[in-house]
Design a protein around this motif. Structure first.
Motif, PDB file in Angstrom:
ATOM      1  N   THR A   1      14.996  42.347  12.294  1.00  0.00           N
ATOM      2  CA  THR A   1      13.949  42.628  13.263  1.00  0.00           C
ATOM      3  C   THR A   1      14.458  43.558  14.355  1.00  0.00           C
ATOM      4  OG1 THR A   1      12.933  40.488  12.912  1.00  0.00           O
ATOM      5  CG2 THR A   1      12.464  41.545  14.992  1.00  0.00           C
TER       6      THR A   1
ATOM      7  N   LEU B   1      12.588  39.137  22.467  1.00  0.00           N
ATOM      8  CA  LEU B   1      13.504  40.224  22.092  1.00  0.00           C
ATOM      9  C   LEU B   1      14.375  40.636  23.273  1.00  0.00           C
ATOM     10  CD1 LEU B   1      11.108  42.403  19.913  1.00  0.00           C
ATOM     11  CD2 LEU B   1      13.064  41.060  19.104  1.00  0.00           C
TER      12      LEU B   1
ATOM     13  N   LEU C   1       6.700  37.594  22.145  1.00  0.00           N
ATOM     14  CA  LEU C   1       7.662  38.160  21.201  1.00  0.00           C
ATOM     15  C   LEU C   1       8.531  39.220  21.880  1.00  0.00           C
ATOM     16  CD1 LEU C   1       8.810  38.279  18.352  1.00  0.00           C
ATOM     17  CD2 LEU C   1       6.969  39.872  17.754  1.00  0.00           C
TER      18      LEU C   1
ATOM     19  N   ILE D   1      15.295  34.772  16.081  1.00  0.00           N
ATOM     20  CA  ILE D   1      14.360  35.848  15.779  1.00  0.00           C
ATOM     21  C   ILE D   1      14.528  36.232  14.324  1.00  0.00           C
ATOM     22  CG2 ILE D   1      13.775  38.238  16.313  1.00  0.00           C
ATOM     23  CD1 ILE D   1      14.571  37.590  19.216  1.00  0.00           C
TER      24      ILE D   1
ATOM     25  N   TYR E   1       8.022  34.906  12.796  1.00  0.00           N
ATOM     26  CA  TYR E   1       8.736  35.805  13.704  1.00  0.00           C
ATOM     27  C   TYR E   1       9.847  35.080  14.451  1.00  0.00           C
ATOM     28  CZ  TYR E   1       4.755  38.723  12.665  1.00  0.00           C
ATOM     29  OH  TYR E   1       3.805  39.436  11.996  1.00  0.00           O
ATOM     30  N   LEU E   2       9.655  33.787  14.698  1.00  0.00           N
ATOM     31  CA  LEU E   2      10.663  32.944  15.316  1.00  0.00           C
ATOM     32  C   LEU E   2      10.866  31.714  14.453  1.00  0.00           C
ATOM     33  CD1 LEU E   2       9.544  32.953  19.082  1.00  0.00           C
ATOM     34  CD2 LEU E   2      11.358  34.311  18.049  1.00  0.00           C
TER      35      LEU E   2
END
Length: 136
Positions: free
Chosen positions: A120, A65, A61, A116, A105-106
């Motif tokens: 976030t 990002l 994650l 994403i 989250y994805l």
């Protein structure tokens, strides 16, 4: 400062995993690379409280990002390249990716292209940001 993050079951007290991280508190050292990723606190709280996320999925994650496009939530995650950068097998990469997608989250957009979770993070450049800020 080094800090230990502990993932545990609130009901039983069982520890799932312990991870050490470096944290900057107060004034951070000067960073030559003025590109940044701003991560929202509410998102961090969600991620920390997610018991399915181990340190591996966290690593993927954070990598996503870092790799996301400017002014977009889109990220390209090529399995071979990403696994090599993270020092893991493709199978491990896919396991982590599966957890991140399953937990929201994805979101998969197309082959190797993910989005994403909205609200976030924001990726930017400090010089561009300062140009748009009003003078004081």
């Amino acid at each position: 400062m080094r800090a230990k993050v502990i993932f545990y079951n609130e009901n039983t007290g069982e520890i799932y995993e312990e991870v050490e991280r470096t944290l900057f508190i107060g004034k951070q050292p000067y960073i030559r690379d003025k590109n940044f990723v701003k991560v929202f606190v509410a998102f961090l709280i969600d991620v920390i409280q997610d018991r399915e996320l181990g340190s591996g999925a966290w690593r993927l994650l954070l990598h996503a990002l870092e790799q996301m496009e400017y002014n977009s939530l889109r990220v390209y995650l090529v399995p071979e390249e990403t696994a090599e950068k993270l020092g893991v097998t493709k199978r491990t990469f896919y396991n982590w990716l599966r957890v991140l997608v399953k937990n929201g989250y994805l979101e998969k957009i197309a082959t190797n292209i993910y989005r994403i979770k909205p609200y976030t993070a924001i990726k930017g450049n400090m010089e561009q940001t300062l140009k748009t800020e009003p003078d004081f």
